[in-house]
Design a protein around this motif. Structure first.
Motif, short mmCIF file in Angstrom:
data_model
loop_
_atom_site.label_atom_id
_atom_site.label_comp_id
_atom_site.label_asym_id
_atom_site.label_seq_id
_atom_site.Cartn_x
_atom_site.Cartn_y
_atom_site.Cartn_z
N UNK A 270 -56.22 -43.67 5.49
CA UNK A 270 -55.95 -43.66 6.93
C UNK A 270 -54.47 -43.40 7.15
N UNK A 271 -54.14 -42.40 7.95
CA UNK A 271 -52.77 -42.08 8.29
C UNK A 271 -52.61 -42.14 9.81
N UNK A 272 -51.66 -42.95 10.28
CA UNK A 272 -51.44 -43.15 11.72
C UNK A 272 -49.99 -42.84 12.04
N UNK A 273 -49.77 -42.09 13.09
CA UNK A 273 -48.41 -41.81 13.56
C UNK A 273 -48.26 -42.30 14.99
N UNK A 274 -47.22 -43.10 15.21
CA UNK A 274 -46.87 -43.58 16.55
C UNK A 274 -45.45 -43.15 16.87
N UNK A 275 -45.16 -43.03 18.14
CA UNK A 275 -43.80 -42.67 18.56
C UNK A 275 -43.30 -43.71 19.56
N UNK A 276 -42.02 -44.01 19.45
CA UNK A 276 -41.40 -45.00 20.35
C UNK A 276 -39.91 -44.67 20.46
N UNK A 277 -39.46 -44.52 21.69
CA UNK A 277 -38.05 -44.23 21.94
C UNK A 277 -37.58 -43.02 21.13
N UNK A 278 -38.36 -41.97 21.19
CA UNK A 278 -38.04 -40.70 20.52
C UNK A 278 -37.98 -40.80 19.01
N UNK A 279 -38.54 -41.87 18.45
CA UNK A 279 -38.61 -42.01 16.99
C UNK A 279 -40.08 -42.14 16.59
N UNK A 285 -53.42 -46.99 5.60
CA UNK A 285 -54.14 -47.86 4.67
C UNK A 285 -54.91 -47.02 3.67
N UNK A 286 -55.11 -47.61 2.49
CA UNK A 286 -55.86 -46.97 1.40
C UNK A 286 -56.96 -47.93 0.98
#
Length: 590
Positions: A270-279, A285-286
């Motif tokens: 499982x690969x998750x990408x979040x963004x916060x304050x331009x970062x 998880x595996x």
């Protein structure tokens, strides 16, 4: 003076004779790539650049490292130095007083960190007390990843993420042995990958390790990220990743994702990408266990969670015997419990990572009762911008790299009864560099004449290819499928042998005959059939029925008649025909 050599002591290693032969053959092969190297039997910088063609700077580093280790006026690398260098790659360590290193990883680190050092031998003595900088650590990781994926121009973002995690709480350099231990602990597969790389590049063996591949395009992953994950926590037999779900392609369908998870039997990433304050923050998880939509704790202790970016960190299971670990959690039916996908926590709560059933929001914590503590993202809840789920395919029934390589070595180097004219390992190689190597000028035709087996391995004289006959004696080589074997003829008490005559042409163009005893069973009578080779007709026959045979090698020239005799056999036939004839003559089962 290209042929000048220095007086030096012979280097001792723990390599056995077949391993030394194998390295020596590779060394000779590498010297053939350019005239200067071939003439002097030395390897120069260009040779190393060609050997490590996918990582050219590693070839340059290795050349200057070995030149400093050799420490003489030569500008090329000698065989003995290569032998010392190869010992670590093959055995995994070296006890040589000049190159005492604990493993293959430490050798690569030494090659990189000592580049430009003018006194390699003294630097190696102080290696255990040295420290490694941020930049050199990055260079080492770059080499490790390049060895795995076989390319030099790699994406540096995964490297930066990994090294940033190492140096995140340090204001100083790292003790080099601590770095070696860290790599050995968190990248257990790296030793075998380095070993395989050496066999592939220097010894010319076919690659046994193949880097896992992404079979589909990804909005997050690349080969460098995959290489780091493989080295740190994936199963060693991982071969490829197939994209199972993507929120870009599948419109945040929780029902679809649930059905895909419970109907597949493989590991998941499982690969998750979040963004916060331009970062951006990337984590996941595996899992290795079969998924169930039952709102109960599932999974296995081999599961882990991780952060990829901004720092690469892996959090493994605690294995606390007082806690019912909740490695993974899936619920799409139970209305009384949280619906979604969870990792960590205990009893359907306190999740370390929880993905809401809308697949748009995720909650994270820095600690839980299942996984090791550490940060995934610096805030408790985030909006998912990208999410991918990958199935992980593994190669079934694979063998340890070293076992395959050892088998290849045993297959390559057989105990033959003739010797290919090469530099002997127990002789000083310097004599050959000065031109005193007449054996190297022998032609292949001469080798063929000396050996009773032809170059393709089939028999010239009717013998099976397992049997190799020398001109100067007859030693046991191998038993064939009929349990015949070559023995010496000077045993006068051998009453169950049969003399087979083999033709040899000598300088005066006269024929001689080599006698070879072939043992049969103890049941064979002493008056067994004597088989001879007829030079003129090119056939095997019964000596007692050949008028030209008088029992002496000196004057028998073979049967000159064109007629065939009942007991004669064509030379193109193998020992099976001789066996059948022997059975008829002796009434004996072989």
């Amino acid at each position: 003076m290209g042929n000048c050599v220095t007086n030096r002591t012979k280097i001792s290693t723990n390599l056995d004779k077949p391993q030394k032969q194998y390295i020596h053959q590779a060394f000779i092969r590498q010297t053939l790539t350019n005239p200067e190297s071939r003439n002097q039997l030395l390897l120069f910088e260009d040779n190393f650049n060609e050997i490590f063609d996918d990582i050219p700077y590693l070839g340059q580093y290795a050349y200057w490292f070995l030149l400093g280790l050799q420490n003489n006026e030569l500008k090329g690398i000698e065989y003995q130095t290569i032998l010392q260098f190869s010992e670590i790659f093959i055995l995994g360590n070296s006890q040589n007083e000049m190159l005492t290193l604990p493993n293959r990883v430490s050798l690569i680190i030494a090659i990189i960190t000592l580049f430009g050092n003018l006194n390699i031998q003294n630097a190696l003595k102080e290696f255990s007390s040295m420290q490694i900088t941020y930049l050199l650590t990055s260079k080492c990781l770059q080499v490790f990843i390049s060895m795995m994926i076989r390319k030099s121009n790699i994406n540096e973002l995964p490297i930066k993420s990994f090294v940033d995690a190492i140096f995140s709480k340090l204001d100083v350099n790292i003790p080099i042995l601590q770095f070696v231990k860290f790599i050995d602990t968190f990248m257990p597969s790296l030793e075998e990958i380095i070993e395989d790389y050496y066999y592939d590049k220097f010894l010319g063996e076919q690659k046994l390790f193949h880097s896992p591949q992404l079979n589909n395009p990804s909005h997050i992953l690349n080969q460098e990220w995959l290489a780091l994950m493989y080295l740190c926590f994936m199963h060693k037999d991982t071969s490829k990743l197939e994209l199972l779900y993507s929120n870009v392609l599948n419109d945040n369908s929780f029902e679809l994702l649930t059905n895909l998870l419970i109907h597949q039997s493989s590991s998941y990433l499982f690969i998750i990408q979040c963004e916060h304050a331009a970062r951006k923050y990337i984590f996941g998880a595996y899992t290795n266990f079969e998924w169930k939509d039952d709102a109960l704790p599932n999974g296995s202790k081999e599961d882990c969670i991780f952060q990829l970016f901004p720092q690469f960190r892996v959090y493994r299971t605690k294995n606390d015997k007082f806690t019912r670990s909740q490695y993974v959690y899936l619920n799409s039916k139970n209305e009384e419990l949280a619906k979604g996908i969870g990792f960590g926590g205990e009893l359907a709560k306190e999740f370390r990572i929880f993905i809401n059933s809308d697949l748009q929001n995720v909650q994270c914590k820095n600690h839980d009762k299942t996984y090791e503590p550490g940060e995934l993202m610096p805030f408790k809840q985030g909006k998912i911008t990208l999410m991918e789920v990958w199935t992980i395919q593994q190669i079934q029934g694979t063998t340890q790299f070293k076992d395959l390589i050892q088998q290849k070595m045993e297959d390559q180097i057989e105990f033959e009864e003739f010797e290919i004219p090469q530099i002997r390992l127990d002789e000083d190689i310097s004599s050959y560099r000065s031109g005193e190597h007449s054996q190297l000028n022998q032609s292949i035709n001469e080798l063929k004449q000396k050996d009773s087996c032809d170059w393709e391995g089939s028999s010239q004289n009717g013998f099976e290819e397992e049997i190799i006959i020398k001109n100067d004696g007859y030693e046991e080589v191998k038993k064939n499928e009929k349990e015949f074997e070559i023995v010496e003829l000077n045993d006068s008490n051998n009453k169950t042998s049969i003399n087979i005559q083999n033709q040899v042409i000598v300088n005066n163009n006269q024929f001689e005959f080599e006698e070879v005893a072939i043992n049969t069973t103890d049941k064979m009578e002493s008056s067994a059939l004597q088989v001879v080779y007829n030079v003129k007709s090119g056939k095997f026959g019964d000596a007692s029925q050949d008028d030209n045979w008088n029992g002496d090698n000196s004057d028998w020239k073979g049967d000159t008649s064109s007629s065939s005799k009942p007991k004669e056999m064509l030379i193109s036939q193998d020992l099976k025909i001789i066996n059948e004839n022997l059975q008829d003559q002796t009434n004996t089962e072989l």
